[in-house]
Design an enzyme around this catalytic site. Structure first.
Site: not given
Ligand code: ZN
Length: 657
Positions: A554, A558
Site C-alpha cells: 500500500y 501511494k
C-alpha cells in the site's frame, strides 16, 4: 390519454384548495400535458377578511412551484375584485402587472402569482386548469390549425389567436370571454400555446381537460399522424469524446463561462436527426414560444466546430453588445445542436438547464413529427418567439439568479465514488455546482444520486477498456472534463514483506497505481480543453511521508502514485492543468472501518475509541467530508497558483511535521 382521477385518493384532499392541489398533481404527472412549468391551475374561494367582509379570492399557482409536486402553500391568494379591475386597464406593462399581482394578494409571504392570473380570474368558473398539451400544440402548429380545432371541438371550445402570455392576453380574454362562453363551452384553446378547461368541481375540470386532449389525440390517430416510426437509426462505434470536448471548449470561450454539452443518442433522437427532411423540419421554430430553443444543425461535427462557434459569436454580438449580459444571454442563444452522429445535443449553463432543454426538445420532436404527418408543421413567426425570449419578466427572472456556485458549468470525474472520501468528494463538488461523473466497482454507484448533474457508472478501474468506456460515457453526458479526483484504492490487511506474495503486490499496484496512469493518460487531452484549466487531485496517504510496518504494498503504491502526480504537475503545467496530492490519515468514517475493528485497534494501543480517533497533534477527528472539502478547495480559485503540492490532512502528525 389516461384519466388518473381516483376517488379514494381524491377523498384525502378535503376542501376546495386541496382538491385543486390534487387535480394539479395529476396534470403534472403527465409530461405530455405539463412540462417544466408549462401550465397552471386555480380555484376561486370566498373568504372573510379582517373587517368581516366576504371577498372572492383566486388561489392561483405561484411561480417556482411544479404542478406535479405542488402543495397548498404553492398557490397565491389574489383578490378577484382587484384582478378584474386590472383587466379593465387599457394598458399595463408586464413588469407593472407582476407588481400589481403581488399587491393584490391576501398573504404577503405567498409566492408570486402566475402571470396568467388575470386570465384565470376572467373565466367565470370555480376551477380552472391550463396545460400546454402536446396534442393541442401539434394540431395548432399546422397551416390550418384553426380549422382543425373547429373540426375537433365544434363550438365546445372558445378559441383565441396566439397572444404572448402577459397583460395583453389577459385583457383580450377578459374582454372576449363573457360574450363567447355558452352552456356548451368545456374549455378554451389558445392557438400555438395550450388549452384551458374549467368546471364547478376539480373533478369536472380535470375530466374535461383529459377528454378534450384525448379528442385531439384521437384526431391525430384518425389522420395517421400519431405513429412516428424510428427509421434510419444507426449508432456510431466511433469515440466522440475528444470532438465533444473541443466543441464545448469553443462554445464556452464564446459564452465566456464553462457550459454543459449533453448528447442524447436514444432511438427517438437519432431517428429524428437522421430524417431526410431534417434541415427543413428542424428550422421552423419552437412548438410554443414559452419553450425557446434555438436550433443550429451541424452537418458534420469536427469539421464544422469553428463555423458553429462563429455563428454563436455573431449571435452574441448581434443581441448582446454588453459582455456582462452574456450569462443571461445563454438562455437565448443556440442551445441545441442536431447532429447525425451525436443525436440531440443540448447546451446549458448547468446540467439541469441542458436536461430541461432536452426534455422540451423530445416533446418538440413528437410535435414536429406528428404535425408533419398531418400535412406540415408550421410554428409561429420568429418574431413571436423573440418577443417571448426577451420578455421583460423572463429577463428579470434571469437577472435575479445571483452569483452561481464556483464550479457551475464544470465537470468532475471521481473514482471510488460510492463510499467514504470518494462519495464525500461527489457531494462537495455537487454542492459547488459541478456536474459529476462518478465511477465505482459497485452497482450502487448508478443510483447513488438522482439528479441531472450526476451520472454514476459502474467501472472496474483495473480494466483499461472499462475506464475508457466510462470516460467516453461521462463526456457524452456532460461534454468534457475539468476536474479529476483520483480516489479509488484498496487497503489490504497487514502483511510483512517476508510474507508478501507477488500476486497481492501486483493487485494493489494494479488498482492503486496502474489504473491511475490509464485514467490520467486518457483524461489529459480532455483536461487540456477545460475552459478554466484542468484540475487533478490525487488522494494519496500519510503513508507516503510516514510509512508504517505491515503495509509495504500500500505504502509503495501511494508513494509511486505521488511521484506520478508530481511528474504530471511538471509535464502538464504548460497545458494549464494543476495536479495536487492530499495525504489523509485516520479517516474512520469509511467502509473499511467498522465499529468492531475500531474497538480492536483502540484496545491494541490501550486507548478508548475516542482517543484513538483523535490521536494526533490537534486532537481532532478527521472525516471523509473534511478531506472532500479540501479536495474541492484545491480545485478552486484559492489554489489557482498551486501545483505539485502534497497537503496533509491528518490533525498533525509528529512523524510528518
Ligand atoms: Zn400557458
Amino acid at each position: 390519454m389516461q384519466n388518473l382521477w381516483n376517488e379514494q385518493e381524491a377523498a384525502q384532499y378535503g376542501g376546495d384548495l386541496a382538491q385543486c392541489v390534487y387535480a394539479s398533481r395529476l396534470l403534472g404527472r403527465d409530461k405530455s400535458l405539463v412540462l417544466h412549468g408549462g401550465g397552471n391551475t386555480s380555484v376561486k374561494i370566498q373568504e372573510r377578511n379582517l373587517f368581516g367582509e366576504d371577498e372572492n379570492i383566486l388561489y392561483v399557482k405561484g411561480s417556482g412551484w411544479d404542478l406535479e409536486t405542488i402543495q397548498a402553500a404553492g398557490f397565491a391568494p389574489v383578490r378577484m375584485a382587484y384582478l378584474l379591475k386590472l383587466a379593465q386597464l387599457p394598458t399595463l406593462t408586464d413588469t407593472a402587472m407582476a407588481n400589481e399581482l403581488k399587491l393584490g394578494m391576501t398573504r404577503a409571504d405567498a409566492p408570486a402569482p402566475s402571470v396568467e392570473a388575470i386570465l384565470h380570474a376572467a373565466i367565470p368558473h370555480k376551477f380552472v386548469l391550463h396545460t400546454h398539451a402536446d396534442a393541442i400544440l401539434t394540431v395548432t402548429n399546422t397551416a390550418d390549425g384553426e380549422a382543425r380545432i373547429r373540426e375537433i371541438y365544434g363550438d365546445t371550445v372558445v378559441m383565441l389567436p396566439y397572444i404572448m402570455p402577459g397583460f395583453k392576453l389577459a385583457r383580450e380574454a377578459a374582454e372576449m370571454l363573457p360574450s363567447s362562453l355558452s352552456e356548451n363551452t368545456l374549455g378554451m384553446v389558445l392557438l400555438n400555446h395550450g388549452i384551458f378547461s374549467f368546471g364547478e368541481t376539480a373533478r369536472d375540470a380535470y375530466d374535461r381537460m383529459i377528454a378534450l386532449v384525448t379528442r385531439a389525440e384521437e384526431y391525430l390517430q384518425t389522420y395517421g399522424a400519431w405513429q412516428v416510426p424510428f427509421v434510419n437509426v444507426h449508432r456510431t462505434n466511433r469515440a466522440l469524446r475528444q470532438e465533444l470536448a473541443e466543441l464545448r471548449r469553443e462554445i464556452s470561450e464564446v459564452a465566456g463561462f464553462p457550459v454543459i454539452v449533453a448528447t442524447h443518442d436514444d432511438d427517438q433522437s437519432l431517428a429524428f436527426v437522421n430524417r431526410q427532411d431534417i434541415a427543413m423540419v428542424s428550422q421552423q421554430g419552437t412548438a410554443t414560444p414559452d419553450h425557446i430553443i434555438r436550433t443550429k444543425r451541424l452537418p458534420l461535427l469536427g469539421r464544422d466546430v469553428a463555423a458553429f462557434s462563429t455563428a454563436y459569436e455573431s449571435y452574441f454580438a448581434e443581441h448582446s453588445p454588453n459582455a456582462e449580459q452574456k450569462l443571461t444571454m445563454l438562455d437565448a442563444a443556440p442551445r441545441l445542436l442536431l447532429d447525425p452522429e451525436l443525436g440531440v445535443v443540448t447546451i446549458g449553463k448547468t446540467a439541469k438547464d441542458a436536461a430541461i432543454a432536452n426534455d422540451i426538445y423530445q416533446h418538440t420532436i413528437d410535435i414536429i413529427s406528428r404535425a408533419t404527418n398531418l400535412g406540415g408543421y408550421r410554428s409561429l413567426p420568429v418574431s413571436d418567439a423573440f418577443d417571448m425570449e426577451y420578455w421583460e419578466l423572463e429577463q428579470a427572472k434571469l437577472r435575479a439568479g445571483g452569483k452561481p456556485p464556483v464550479f457551475t458549468g464544470e465537470i468532475a470525474l471521481v473514482t471510488g465514488a460510492a463510499s467514504g472520501i470518494g462519495k464525500a468528494c461527489v457531494e462537495s463538488l455537487l454542492a459547488r455546482g459541478a456536474a459529476v461523473i462518478a465511477l465505482d466497482i459497485v452497482p450502487e454507484i448508478v443510483d447513488l444520486f438522482k439528479r441531472p448533474d450526476y451520472i454514476g457508472l459502474q467501472c472496474d478501474v483495473s480494466s483499461e477498456a472499462e475506464i475508457i468506456q466510462a470516460i467516453e460515457s461521462g463526456v457524452k453526458a456532460f461534454g468534457g472534463l475539468d476536474i479529476l479526483v483520483l480516489n479509488a484504492g484498496i487497503f489490504p490487511s497487514s502483511r510483512r514483506i517476508e510474507a508478501l506474495p507477488l500476486a497481492e503486490w501486483d493487485k494493489i499496484m494494479r488498482i492503486n497505481l496502474d489504473a491511475n496512469l490509464v485514467i490520467m493518460r486518457e483524461a489529459h487531452p480532455l483536461l487540456k480543453l477545460a475552459p478554466r484549466g484542468g484540475k487533478v487531485v490525487i488522494i494519496a496517504s500519510k503513508n507516503v511521508p510516514a510509512p508504517g510496518p505491515g503495509v509495504a504494498a500500500y505504502s509503495a503504491s501511494k508513494a509511486a502514485l505521488t511521484q506520478l502526480g508530481r511528474v504530471a504537475a511538471l509535464e502538464w503545467g504548460a497545458d494549464n492543468i494543476r495536479v495536487n496530492m492530499i495525504n489523509p490519515n485516520a479517516v474512520f468514517d469509511t467502509g473499511l472501518w467498522t465499529e468492531d475493528i475500531l474497538q480492536a485497534r483502540a484496545k491494541h494501543y490501550g486507548m478508548s475509541v475516542d482517543d484513538y480517533k483523535t490521536n494526533n497533534i490537534l486532537h481532532v477527528a478527521i472525516t471523509s467530508h473534511d478531506c472532500a472539502e479540501l479536495v474541492a478547495e484545491l480545485c478552486g480559485p484559492l489554489f489557482a497558483k498551486t501545483t505539485g503540492a502534497q497537503i496533509p490532512i491528518d490533525g498533525g502528525n509528529d512523524r510528518v511535521i
